[in-house]
Design an enzyme around this catalytic site. Structure first.
Site, short mmCIF file in Angstrom:
data_model
loop_
_atom_site.label_atom_id
_atom_site.label_comp_id
_atom_site.label_asym_id
_atom_site.label_seq_id
_atom_site.Cartn_x
_atom_site.Cartn_y
_atom_site.Cartn_z
N THR A 1037 0.73 -1.10 -0.03
CA THR A 1037 -0.17 -0.01 -0.03
C THR A 1037 0.76 1.24 -0.02
O THR A 1037 0.38 2.18 -0.24
CB THR A 1037 -0.91 -0.01 1.33
OG1 THR A 1037 0.13 -0.07 2.39
CG2 THR A 1037 -2.05 -1.15 1.22
N CYS A 1038 2.00 0.90 0.32
CA CYS A 1038 2.85 2.25 0.43
C CYS A 1038 3.15 2.80 -0.82
O CYS A 1038 3.55 4.07 -1.18
CB CYS A 1038 4.27 2.09 1.36
SG CYS A 1038 5.28 0.75 0.70
N PHE A 1039 3.36 1.93 -1.88
CA PHE A 1039 3.57 2.32 -3.30
C PHE A 1039 2.34 2.33 -3.97
O PHE A 1039 2.41 2.20 -5.23
CB PHE A 1039 4.55 1.50 -3.82
CG PHE A 1039 6.13 1.46 -3.22
CD1 PHE A 1039 6.51 2.78 -3.45
CD2 PHE A 1039 6.60 0.41 -2.47
CE1 PHE A 1039 8.01 2.79 -2.80
CE2 PHE A 1039 7.83 0.81 -1.84
CZ PHE A 1039 8.34 2.06 -2.13
#
Length: 1070
Positions: A1037-1039
């Site tokens: 989710t960070c990317f």
């Protein structure tokens, strides 16, 4: 020898001169001694004479007290003459009192003409002397009346004595000498009385009465008895009637008597017979006609100054409420007089405290000295003024408007007349009780139609009345809410006033009033005052009505009419701003703008909470966003004012673009954007996954405001103390931000609670159990602000009332805690509002001004107002109770937590940036759009890795499954699985950072070493090392990255993807 002769001669002359001077001084001393002796002898003689006379007077009254009440009038006259000759008010007070009693006793004797004191007026030799004597005696009575205090028992007896003297000798009705045959003498005696009264008037008789009345009545409870008040008012009226209501006497009566605080109310209470006398002389009409002449009205106001002008106005209003016929016949003059008097008071009403202002309990800050002795009578004065906006007077003044018939199904429907309330004071109980009952009026929707000439007598009359009430609102600043409540009491007044406005001009409505803005004529000002009054009253009404009354019962206005009115207001305010009127507005024009804008925003915020207007209702189609943005770039004033006052006329998407543009400009200004010549400063922080919140709080709370707005790089340390692999190019910070926000907003932490029902977040009232809880809230505010600043959407649903506080709406004077209460606790709101609809005895409910709350298993009682007294039974107190409880739950309980969070949030996001959004729009700015996911937009802005491409069969399957097999809820779950937020970005996926990506993976995460040439080729040509059917899709989710195995069948992809998103197996770092 010659010089010696000259010297002796000079000495001789000098001695002679000295001898002459000594003789002259001796003569002067002898003359002075003689003069002093004469003065002393005269003084001693005078003192001896005065003692002798006073002894003689005392002897006279001593024998008189022993039974000789039938002393001859001549003897009384002679002794009175002697007393007056030596009279000293301080020394002869008791003697004068005995003289007055003796004279009055002589007048009460039956059939003894020689005893009657007034009989001396018939003596040729004594007539003139007697008249002079009685004038002197009566004026001394007046002098004593000025000094007496009616609230002291002894003084009140003397007041009665001196008043009796004045009443007896200024009118012949009680003189026994005129009975029977003496009737022929009455004209002559009346003439003598008129002469006496004229003398007293010249000496300042009305000033004496004013002082006495003020001393006795300017208090919460009058100290004058019924008899004293009757006597005073009769005395005041005699010269006016005798002079046949001449202008001079009317002026004196108005200035000195009618300006006494609440005198008419005291007359109605103590001696109502005097009011009948006023009515019999038609005095109210005479007062109004006298004051209707501008010069005379100004003269009276100047003499009285502000405070007493207000007292005169209160007495006139009270008289008007008792004289319906005169009020109906002289409406124009009555309204004109009140406008002039209020305008005069308004000149001294100041907006702020200063060394030159004084506090007035009705007018507010006042630039004249306030007679604080009048403060006790202000409640009575306020009650008098309340008649002006009471139902009875409103029905009379607005009779032309209220007599209008509203159409019902193309037919004329006669609305049932409501009975006139016997209470002339503000009908608070009936007001709220009526407001909670269903409106009975059924009508067609009122829309601007035009057709009525604005110069007609009817329109001018209504305009004047509106000017009166508007002037009242702007002058009586401290009772403004009372006035508005009174004006909104009648259900049909405001809709009929709107119908009246709709009929004005050739086309009706907007065009006429826009023309008035550009015309500086008296007629235009009156029309705008009518619009302003309508807006102020309607805004007040809608503010105090709850949702049930507005949407279901539709009290006063139908929802369709609110749509029409809001469209009119929206256009009017837009034109005022866009045509440059507001830029240079001053005085009345600026007040008009704030009035119309205030009513508009109350409707807009009500619509934001619960829709009544159609889609795009608030937008201005003739305003091109590109033109507005160009003018904002050029710092054009009208564009800035538009954004400040009515940002809702701009489409939401454009406002979000504008917001992002403002953020970008600030970043460029602070050097936070990477350029070819410079790189922004980067702040590095190291976060342990096991202590993410603690480490984040410790490292970020110490950063400066600009550092918080800048680039922050995060390095995670796993549970083993080893640095995690990965380079933070915003993605790792995004994950950190999401994780922090997820933790702090978790209700289990007890920093935030969820509302009952829709489970939306707001600060927990018991969050104080945390150490440094206020610093934590400030940190949360900064994190939330950072997310909005960077355009990172976070799935944090806030309660509507908390969003309103974040926007600063709770500081508005039109904000109502009760309106926002459903967003906190709908059940509590329902129970509270049922209290005001409760028809029984409120004491049966056993309510107290306290609130019980479960704090960590213990019930704690918290009083919202610091007391625990039972709720008083009146309906107005119920309303106060409801508002207190609502305000306590949503503000008082969480005041410090909210303030700390807002402080942190505003350190990143400037208040003016988000002021252009409503509460629901701010939620969308924080959490993304609540619209359905646009798959075409997502597909258009997707980046592929690992051999995947747009035409790859797995990618085709994926988009087909999302479009045709997944429900909207599952699509939202899919988006949350990949990006951690179930809502799309406000401006579309083009603004999602990092961009949405899909990567083909062959192995599990622990074996994944990234894309290689072989893996890319295998993915591109669909060559599999082995069947990945047992593996699930994964995400970072960070990317915003979806890791998708190269499945062989569409059904397997559908099954695995559905399972993965339902299990929420994302949140891993590649």
């Amino acid at each position: 020898m010659f010089s010696a002769s000259q010297s002796s001669r000079a000495q001789f002359l000098d001695k002679a001169r000295q001898a002459r001077e000594e003789r002259r001084e001796l003569k002067e001393r002898e003359r002075a001694a003689v003069q002093l002796q004469a003065l002393v002898r005269r003084f001693l003689c005078r003192c001896r004479l005065q003692r002798d006379i006073r002894r003689e007077v005392e002897d006279f009254f001593g024998t008189n007290e022993c039974g000789s009440s039938k002393r001859s009038a001549l003897s009384v006259f002679k002794i009175a003459r002697k007393l007056l000759f030596v009279f000293n008010p301080k020394e002869d007070k008791e003697r004068f009192e005995k003289l007055c009693r003796c004279i009055l006793n002589s007048m009460d004797v039956e059939n003894e003409p020689k005893v009657w004191y007034v009989s001396l007026a018939l003596s040729k030799d004594l007539t003139l002397l007697w008249i002079k004597q009685i004038k002197d005696i009566l004026w001394f009575c007046c002098e004593f009346l000025k000094q007496l205090k009616p609230d002291i028992l002894q003084d009140s007896r003397l007041v009665n004595l001196h008043l009796t003297m004045l009443v007896t000798f200024t009118d012949t009705s009680t003189w026994k000498i005129l009975r029977g045959k003496g009737e022929t003498l009455r004209p002559a005696m009346n003439h003598i009385c008129a002469n006496i009264m004229g003398h007293l008037n010249q000496k300042g008789f009305y000033s004496v009465l004013q002082i006495l009345l003020t001393n006795g009545l300017a208090r919460s409870r009058p100290s004058l008895s019924k008899g004293s008040l009757t006597a005073i008012f009769s005395l005041a009226l005699r010269p006016v009637v005798a002079a046949q209501f001449s202008d001079n006497l009317l002026r004196s009566f108005l200035i000195h008597v009618m300006s006494v605080p609440a005198i008419m109310t005291h007359l109605a209470t103590l001696t109502p017979e005097r009011l009948a006398v006023i009515e019999s002389h038609d005095l109210f009409r005479k007062f109004i006609l006298f004051l209707s002449r501008e010069a005379q009205c100004r003269d009276v106001c100047v003499c009285l100054e502000g405070s007493h002008t207000l007292c005169l106005l209160g007495n006139l209003v009270f008289l008007g409420s008792l004289n319906d016929q005169v009020l109906e016949e002289e409406t124009a003059h009555f309204v004109g007089v009140l406008i002039r008097m209020l305008s005069y008071c308004q000149k001294y009403v100041s907006q702020k405290k200063s060394n030159l202002t004084h506090w007035h309990p009705v007018l507010g800050w006042f630039s004249q000295t306030v007679d604080y002795g009048l403060n006790e009578s202000m409640p009575l004065l306020t009650k008098q003024l309340q008649h002006l906006w009471g139902v009875h007077m409103i029905r009379i003044l607005f009779s032309d408007v209220l007599s209008k018939k509203l159409l019902e199904n193309q037919e004329i429907a006669q609305l049932p007349a409501q009975p006139v309330s016997p209470q002339n004071s503000l009908p608070m109980k009936n007001l709220f009780k009526r407001a909670f009952q269903k409106s009975a009026s059924v009508r067609n929707i009122l829309k601007p139609v035009g057709g009525k000439r604005v110069d007609s007598a009817e329109v001018q009359k209504v305009c004047s009345i509106c000017v009166l009430y508007q002037t009242t609102l702007t002058t009586l600043t401290q009772i403004r809410l009372q006035i508005l409540t009174g004006l909104t009491y009648l259900d049909d007044l405001l809709p009929k006033l709107w119908a009246f406005i709709c009929e004005l001009g050739p086309q009706g409505g907007l065009k006429l009033f826009l023309e008035c803005l550009n015309n500086d004529t008296e007629e235009s000002k009156r029309l705008l005052a009518m619009l302003m009054l309508f807006c102020d009253c309607s805004r007040h009404l809608i503010t105090i009505l709850d949702d049930i009354e507005v949407y279901e019962e539709q009290i006063s206005f139908k929802l369709e009419e609110l749509v029409t009115i809001s469209s009119f207001l929206n256009s009017f305010v837009f034109k005022m701003i866009w045509d440059g009127i507001v830029e240079n507005a001053r005085g009345e024009t600026l007040e008009l703008f704030h009035s119309v804008h205030g009513w508009l925003m109350v409707l807009y915020e009500r619509d934001c909470r619960r829709r009544f207007a159609p889609d795009d209702h608030w937008l201005r189609k003739d305003l091109k966003p590109s033109v507005l943005f160009q003018e904002l770039d050029k710092d054009k004033k009208r564009a800035q004012l538009l954004l400040q006052y009515i940002p809702h006329v701009i489409p939401h998407k454009n406002r979000v673009l504008l917001f992002r543009n403002m953020v970008t400009k600030e970043k460029e200004k602070l050097g936070l954007v990477e350029t070819s010549s410079a790189s922004p400063h980067v702040t590095h922080i190291t976060i342990r996954r096991s202590r993410m919140l603690e480490d984040g709080y410790e490292q970020l709370r110490q950063l400066s405001q600009n550092a918080m707005k800048g680039v922050i790089r995060v390095k995670f340390v796993n549970d083993l103390g080893v640095d995690e692999a990965g380079i933070d190019q915003d993605g790792v910070f995004k994950e950190f931000l999401e994780e922090i926000i997820k933790k702090v907003f978790d209700p289990a932490l007890n920093l935030f609670k969820t509302t009952s029902g829709d489970e939306r977040l707001y600060p927990s009232p018991t969050s104080y159990i945390h150490e440094n809880y206020l610093q934590l809230f400030e940190f949360v505010g900064k994190m939330l602000g950072k997310a909005v600043y960077e355009g990172i959407v976070v799935d944090v649903p806030f309660a509507s009332f908390f969003l309103s506080q974040l926007l600063g709406h709770h500081h508005s004077v039109f904000y109502s805690s009760v309106d926002e209460l459903p967003s906190l606790d709908s059940e509590f709101y329902k129970n509270l509002t049922s209290i005001k609809r409760y028809d029984g005895d409120i004491s049966d409910l056993g309510l107290t001004l306290s609130y019980d709350e479960d704090v960590m298993g213990q019930v704690v009682m918290g009083p919202p107002d610091g007391s625990m007294s039972p709720v008083p039974p009146s309906l107005s107190h119920r309303i106060s109770y409801i508002h207190l409880m609502a305000h306590f739950r949503m503000h008082t309980q969480i005041k410090s937590q909210t303030a700390a969070l807002i402080s942190g949030f505003r350190s990143i996001i400037k208040p003016e940036w988000i002021r252009m959004f409503s509460a629901p729009e701010l939620q969308r700015l924080i959490s993304g759009d609540n619209a359905e996911i646009d798959l075409e937009d997502l597909k258009k802005h997707t980046v592929y890795y690992g051999g995947f491409h747009g035409s790859h069969r797995v990618i085709i399957w994926l988009w087909d499954i999302l479009a045709n097999d997944f429900s909207p809820e599952e699509r939202a779950m899919f988006l949350k699985f990949v990006t951690s937020c179930s809502r799309p970005p406000l401006l579309g996926f083009a603004y999602l950072k990092p961009p949405f990506s899909i990567r083909c993976v062959e192995v599990s995460d622990d074996q994944d070493t990234g894309d290689t040439l072989g893996s890319v080729l295998r993915g591109f040509f669909t060559i599999r090392k082995k069947e990945p059917g047992g593996r699930l899709p994964n995400s970072s989710t960070c990317f915003n990255l979806l890791k998708l195995p190269n499945y062989s069948k569409k059904s397997i992809l559908r099954e695995k993807l559905r399972y993965a998103i339902s299990m929420n197996t994302g949140f891993e770092l590649s």
